[in-house]
Design a protein around this motif. Structure first.
Motif, PDB file in Angstrom:
ATOM      1  N   SER A  15       0.645  -1.165  -0.092  1.00 30.00           N
ATOM      2  CA  SER A  15       0.100   0.074  -0.073  1.00 30.00           C
ATOM      3  C   SER A  15       1.054   1.277   0.049  1.00 30.00           C
ATOM      4  CB  SER A  15      -0.893   0.012   1.108  1.00 30.00           C
ATOM      5  OG  SER A  15      -1.752  -1.006   1.133  1.00 30.00           O
ATOM      6  N   GLY A  16       1.991   1.387   0.793  1.00 30.45           N
ATOM      7  CA  GLY A  16       2.749   2.557   0.655  1.00 30.45           C
ATOM      8  C   GLY A  16       3.480   2.601  -0.448  1.00 30.45           C
ATOM      9  N   GLY A  17       4.110   1.717  -0.956  1.00 31.79           N
ATOM     10  CA  GLY A  17       5.023   2.043  -1.972  1.00 31.79           C
ATOM     11  C   GLY A  17       4.301   2.147  -3.277  1.00 31.79           C
ATOM     12  N   VAL A  18       2.849   1.428  -3.421  1.00 33.84           N
ATOM     13  CA  VAL A  18       2.081   1.740  -4.464  1.00 33.84           C
ATOM     14  C   VAL A  18       1.805   3.332  -4.588  1.00 33.84           C
ATOM     15  CG1 VAL A  18      -0.064   1.284  -5.668  1.00 33.84           C
ATOM     16  CG2 VAL A  18       1.602  -0.528  -5.066  1.00 33.84           C
ATOM     17  N   ARG A  19       1.359   3.792  -3.390  1.00 25.37           N
ATOM     18  CA  ARG A  19       0.795   5.004  -3.105  1.00 25.37           C
ATOM     19  C   ARG A  19       1.942   6.027  -3.690  1.00 25.37           C
ATOM     20  NH1 ARG A  19      -3.396   7.811  -0.610  1.00 25.37           N
ATOM     21  NH2 ARG A  19      -4.549   5.958  -1.330  1.00 25.37           N
ATOM     22  N   ALA A  20       3.006   5.790  -3.138  1.00 22.25           N
ATOM     23  CA  ALA A  20       4.229   6.812  -3.160  1.00 22.25           C
ATOM     24  C   ALA A  20       4.397   6.812  -4.978  1.00 22.25           C
ATOM     25  CB  ALA A  20       5.438   6.139  -2.569  1.00 22.25           C
ATOM     26  N   ALA A  21       4.337   5.765  -5.533  1.00 19.30           N
ATOM     27  CA  ALA A  21       4.905   5.549  -6.853  1.00 19.30           C
ATOM     28  C   ALA A  21       3.856   6.166  -7.598  1.00 19.30           C
ATOM     29  CB  ALA A  21       4.982   4.109  -7.189  1.00 19.30           C
ATOM     30  N   LEU A 137      13.181   4.518  -2.880  1.00 18.58           N
ATOM     31  CA  LEU A 137      12.217   4.369  -1.638  1.00 18.58           C
ATOM     32  C   LEU A 137      12.036   2.837  -1.266  1.00 18.58           C
ATOM     33  CD1 LEU A 137      10.220   5.707   0.416  1.00 18.58           C
ATOM     34  CD2 LEU A 137       8.509   5.246  -1.290  1.00 18.58           C
ATOM     35  N   ILE A 138      12.324   2.655  -0.088  1.00 18.25           N
ATOM     36  CA  ILE A 138      12.161   1.080   0.518  1.00 18.25           C
ATOM     37  C   ILE A 138      10.932   1.013   1.018  1.00 18.25           C
ATOM     38  CG2 ILE A 138      13.438  -0.815   1.609  1.00 18.25           C
ATOM     39  CD1 ILE A 138      15.819   0.801   1.258  1.00 18.25           C
ATOM     40  N   ALA A 139      10.030   0.081   0.511  1.00 23.55           N
ATOM     41  CA  ALA A 139       8.521  -0.151   1.161  1.00 23.55           C
ATOM     42  C   ALA A 139       8.370  -1.556   1.217  1.00 23.55           C
ATOM     43  CB  ALA A 139       7.583   0.789   0.480  1.00 23.55           C
ATOM     44  N   THR A 140       9.322  -2.331   1.710  1.00 24.41           N
ATOM     45  CA  THR A 140       9.149  -3.749   1.503  1.00 24.41           C
ATOM     46  C   THR A 140       8.413  -4.390   2.720  1.00 24.41           C
ATOM     47  OG1 THR A 140      11.388  -3.891   2.584  1.00 24.41           O
ATOM     48  CG2 THR A 140      11.390  -4.096   0.182  1.00 24.41           C
ATOM     49  N   GLY A 141       7.824  -3.480   3.819  1.00 27.78           N
ATOM     50  CA  GLY A 141       7.071  -4.165   4.576  1.00 27.78           C
ATOM     51  C   GLY A 141       7.685  -5.072   5.845  1.00 27.78           C
ATOM     52  N   GLY A 142       6.856  -6.021   6.325  1.00 31.48           N
ATOM     53  CA  GLY A 142       7.371  -6.913   7.257  1.00 31.48           C
ATOM     54  C   GLY A 142       6.971  -8.513   7.203  1.00 31.48           C
ATOM     55  N   GLN A 293      13.467   9.776   5.641  1.00 29.14           N
ATOM     56  CA  GLN A 293      15.037   9.752   5.108  1.00 29.14           C
ATOM     57  C   GLN A 293      15.995   9.098   5.818  1.00 29.14           C
ATOM     58  OE1 GLN A 293      17.060  13.577   4.165  1.00 29.14           O
ATOM     59  NE2 GLN A 293      17.584  12.834   2.199  1.00 29.14           N
ATOM     60  N   THR A 294      16.651   8.158   5.179  1.00 36.73           N
ATOM     61  CA  THR A 294      17.804   7.414   6.138  1.00 36.73           C
ATOM     62  C   THR A 294      18.931   8.415   5.815  1.00 36.73           C
ATOM     63  OG1 THR A 294      18.758   6.375   3.985  1.00 36.73           O
ATOM     64  CG2 THR A 294      16.850   5.227   4.809  1.00 36.73           C
ATOM     65  N   ASN A 295      20.174   7.498   6.615  1.00 39.27           N
ATOM     66  CA  ASN A 295      21.271   8.129   6.725  1.00 39.27           C
ATOM     67  C   ASN A 295      22.075   8.395   5.298  1.00 39.27           C
ATOM     68  OD1 ASN A 295      21.715   5.318   7.186  1.00 39.27           O
ATOM     69  ND2 ASN A 295      23.724   5.712   7.495  1.00 39.27           N
ATOM     70  N   ILE A 296      21.550   7.724   4.293  1.00 46.22           N
ATOM     71  CA  ILE A 296      22.164   7.768   2.930  1.00 46.22           C
ATOM     72  C   ILE A 296      21.124   8.860   2.389  1.00 46.22           C
ATOM     73  CG2 ILE A 296      22.455   6.681   0.675  1.00 46.22           C
ATOM     74  CD1 ILE A 296      24.251   5.800   3.276  1.00 46.22           C
ATOM     75  N   PRO A 297      21.377   9.888   2.153  1.00 45.88           N
ATOM     76  CA  PRO A 297      20.574  11.018   1.532  1.00 45.88           C
ATOM     77  C   PRO A 297      19.435  10.700   0.381  1.00 45.88           C
ATOM     78  CG  PRO A 297      22.752  11.850   1.988  1.00 45.88           C
ATOM     79  CD  PRO A 297      22.738  10.617   2.120  1.00 45.88           C
ATOM     80  N   SER A 298      20.006   9.837  -0.504  1.00 45.98           N
ATOM     81  CA  SER A 298      18.953   9.471  -1.680  1.00 45.98           C
ATOM     82  C   SER A 298      18.350   8.239  -1.233  1.00 45.98           C
ATOM     83  CB  SER A 298      19.846   9.278  -2.742  1.00 45.98           C
ATOM     84  OG  SER A 298      20.862   8.110  -2.572  1.00 45.98           O
ATOM     85  N   VAL A 299      18.292   7.853  -0.317  1.00 44.94           N
ATOM     86  CA  VAL A 299      17.403   6.594   0.254  1.00 44.94           C
ATOM     87  C   VAL A 299      16.426   6.903   1.345  1.00 44.94           C
ATOM     88  CG1 VAL A 299      17.581   4.112   1.104  1.00 44.94           C
ATOM     89  CG2 VAL A 299      19.520   5.051  -0.493  1.00 44.94           C
ATOM     90  N   PHE A 300      15.120   6.578   0.941  1.00 45.63           N
ATOM     91  CA  PHE A 300      14.097   6.720   2.067  1.00 45.63           C
ATOM     92  C   PHE A 300      13.554   5.375   2.305  1.00 45.63           C
ATOM     93  CE2 PHE A 300      15.022  10.744  -0.181  1.00 45.63           C
ATOM     94  CZ  PHE A 300      14.767  11.615   0.683  1.00 45.63           C
ATOM     95  N   ALA A 301      12.591   5.353   3.334  1.00 42.49           N
ATOM     96  CA  ALA A 301      11.832   4.355   3.720  1.00 42.49           C
ATOM     97  C   ALA A 301      10.607   4.522   4.431  1.00 42.49           C
ATOM     98  CB  ALA A 301      12.681   3.347   4.556  1.00 42.49           C
ATOM     99  N   ILE A 302       9.603   3.965   4.045  1.00 44.12           N
ATOM    100  CA  ILE A 302       7.959   3.824   4.623  1.00 44.12           C
ATOM    101  C   ILE A 302       7.678   2.741   5.097  1.00 44.12           C
ATOM    102  CG2 ILE A 302       7.706   6.402   3.290  1.00 44.12           C
ATOM    103  CD1 ILE A 302       5.853   4.573   1.591  1.00 44.12           C
ATOM    104  N   GLY A 303       6.588   2.847   5.915  1.00 44.27           N
ATOM    105  CA  GLY A 303       5.757   1.693   6.399  1.00 44.27           C
ATOM    106  C   GLY A 303       6.496   0.925   7.312  1.00 44.27           C
ATOM    107  N   ASP A 304       6.167  -0.594   7.179  1.00 45.59           N
ATOM    108  CA  ASP A 304       6.398  -1.501   8.260  1.00 45.59           C
ATOM    109  C   ASP A 304       8.023  -1.787   8.284  1.00 45.59           C
ATOM    110  OD1 ASP A 304       3.655  -1.488   8.650  1.00 45.59           O
ATOM    111  OD2 ASP A 304       3.398  -3.597   8.615  1.00 45.59           O
ATOM    112  N   VAL A 305       8.601  -1.508   7.363  1.00 51.08           N
ATOM    113  CA  VAL A 305      10.012  -1.836   7.337  1.00 51.08           C
ATOM    114  C   VAL A 305      10.729  -0.768   8.209  1.00 51.08           C
ATOM    115  CG1 VAL A 305      10.767  -0.253   5.345  1.00 51.08           C
ATOM    116  CG2 VAL A 305      11.891  -2.418   5.794  1.00 51.08           C
ATOM    117  N   PHE A 322       6.347  11.788   2.118  1.00 45.97           N
ATOM    118  CA  PHE A 322       7.394  11.721   1.258  1.00 45.97           C
ATOM    119  C   PHE A 322       7.464  12.252  -0.030  1.00 45.97           C
ATOM    120  CE2 PHE A 322       9.119   8.815  -2.402  1.00 45.97           C
ATOM    121  CZ  PHE A 322      10.589   9.183  -2.441  1.00 45.97           C
ATOM    122  N   VAL A 323       6.357  12.106  -0.817  1.00 42.96           N
ATOM    123  CA  VAL A 323       6.096  12.691  -2.173  1.00 42.96           C
ATOM    124  C   VAL A 323       6.035  14.204  -2.077  1.00 42.96           C
ATOM    125  CG1 VAL A 323       4.728  13.063  -4.219  1.00 42.96           C
ATOM    126  CG2 VAL A 323       5.018  10.741  -3.329  1.00 42.96           C
TER     127      VAL A 323
END
Length: 453
Positions: A15-21, A137-142, A293-305, A322-323
């Protein structure tokens, strides 16, 4: 200037990854998304949606009984799991198709492959292709986990429930969180003999004590054999595919199935995060700031992950923030305060804000609460009770928490959550005219606190 294949590459089609995309693509951004399983993620395929449909199915047994009390002449037949599960699979296929159609309609490129990070701007697909992106964007859940116990592989986890070929006659559910308690109610309602072990003193740890006490009591009334302060000491295969379980309460029984609902873990394994230096927390979650945002500026993460608030609507809100931050240039932190939620136990539980215990540890409070037999089931002769509860600040008069144990509690708490998010006081509730006759009218008719703390 470096030219990337995509402005955004999303790993994870929940849900998070699809919405962001989708929302990012609507800004004109070039967006790609990789998902190595079914589109829709945990919620649509292995969680909220199929679980809620199972809740509906399991509730009909009591509905049939109530109907007879109301004058309907009904003949009740056995529950047909094969028929229901076939329709469930068809519905999940339909929903997955909807997600794909939405992505395609938004111009998002879909890759039905596993992806991992190779560097801050590159992902590698399972077929070896390398794709570059300005933002990842990492949105791989749990995923659910089994306990570290000999023969734990004999037991199921929540993902497996939806794939059962037939219902077991008996099941042991291990755990006391919302997943364990929801499936205890579901399977009990479908006619399975349900035993539940929880090592803690009361189920639904972290929720309001009074509410979870009533839920535990009602679960027992409805037939769930709940054992608190109890864990598995030993499990082993028995005859005819059954499982022998020795419990810390002295029990030694065989069950047709065992379900472990003892926790979930973020899906961060195999993503290349450690090699890239992405900071991970103690449970393997991706550490992010208020802007995801993670400690790597170009990498973000949302959701259960990220293991912040593991709820589907929260992941969607995080995607929108995020968007807004990255593609609209409007830094937007995620608001995790006062999130309404529902636990689809039987009876259902809706909650928003602080529990009585958390609130009184923070400041002096007044507690307004009532418990009663609702009209519909009382007429049918059932012993069901519901609870309405408000936790109120003595200093500001704001309602700090609302807790409802009742049929359709999730529907009620959504609306109560709006008022509480707006900062409603107890007097605001008092000024609202009651809707009669309803269960929820009690929220605006409780005039005297039952206690102060």
């Amino acid at each position: 200037m470096t030219e990337f294949d995509y402005d955004l590459f999303v790993i994870g089609g929940g849900s998070g990854g699809v919405r962001a995309a989708r929302v990012a693509a609507a800004t004109g951004a070039r967006v790609g998304l990789a998902e190595d399983s079914r589109m829709g993620g945990t919620c649509v395929i292995r969680g909220c949606v199929p679980k809620k449909l199972m809740v509906f199915a399991s509730a009909y047994r009591e509905t049939f009984d109530d109907a007879r009390a109301y004058g309907w002449d009904l003949t009740e037949g056995p529950f047909d799991w094969a028929r229901f599960s076939g329709q469930l699979d068809a519905e999940l296929d339909r929903l997955e198709g909807v997600y794909r159609k939405l992505l395609n309609g938004s111009g998002v490129a879909i890759f039905d492959l596993r992806a991992r990070l190779a560097d801050p701007h590159t992902v590698v697909l399972a077929d070896g292709r390398k794709i570059t992106a300005k933002h990842i964007l990492i949105a791989t859940g749990g995923r659910p986990v089994r306990p570290d116990l000999p023969n734990a592989q004999l037991g199921m986890v929540s993902d497996d429930i939806f794939q059962m070929k037939q219902l077991p006659r008996s099941i042991l559910i291990v755990g006391g969180g919302y997943i364990a308690c929801e499936f205890a109610g579901i399977l009990n309602g479908l006619g399975v003999a349900v035993t539940q072990f929880y090592r803690g003193a009361q189920i639904l740890r972290g929720f309001d004590d009074e509410a979870r006490g009533l839920i535990a009591e009602m679960m027992g009334e409805k037939g769930v054999d709940l054992h608190l302060g109890t864990d598995i000491l030993e499990m082993a295969p028995a005859t005819d595919g059954a499982i022998r379980v020795v419990g810390s309460n002295g029990s030694d029984r065989t069950y047709d199935a065992v379900l472990f609902a003892t926790g979930r873990t973020p899906n961060t394994t195999g993503l290349g995060l450690e090699d890239l230096g992405v900071a991970l927390g103690r449970q393997g979650e991706i550490v992010v700031d208020a802007y995801s945002q993670t400690n790597i500026p170009s990498v973000f993460a949302i959701g259960d992950v990220t293991n912040r608030v593991t709820l589907t609507p929260v992941a969607i809100r995080e995607a929108m923030a995020f968007v807004e931050t990255v593609f609209h240039g409007n830094p937007t932190p995620v608001d995790h305060a006062l999130i309404p939620s529902a636990v689809f136990t039987q009876p259902e539980f809706g909650t928003v804000g602080l529990s009585e215990e958390a609130a009184r540890a923070q400041e002096p409070v007044e507690i307004y609460a009532t418990s009663f037999r609702p009209m519909q089931t009382a007429f049918a002769g059932r012993a069901d009770r519901v609870m309405m509860k408000l936790v109120v600040s003595q200093a500001t008069r704001k309602v700090l928490g609302c807790h409802i144990v009742a049929p359709q509690a999730g529907e009620m708490i959504q609306l109560a959550g709006i008022a509480i998010k707006m900062g409603a006081t107890k007097e605001d509730f008092d000024r609202t005219v009651a809707v009669h006759p309803t269960m929820s009218e009690e929220l605006v008719t409780m005039k005297t606190p039952v206690r102060m703390a």
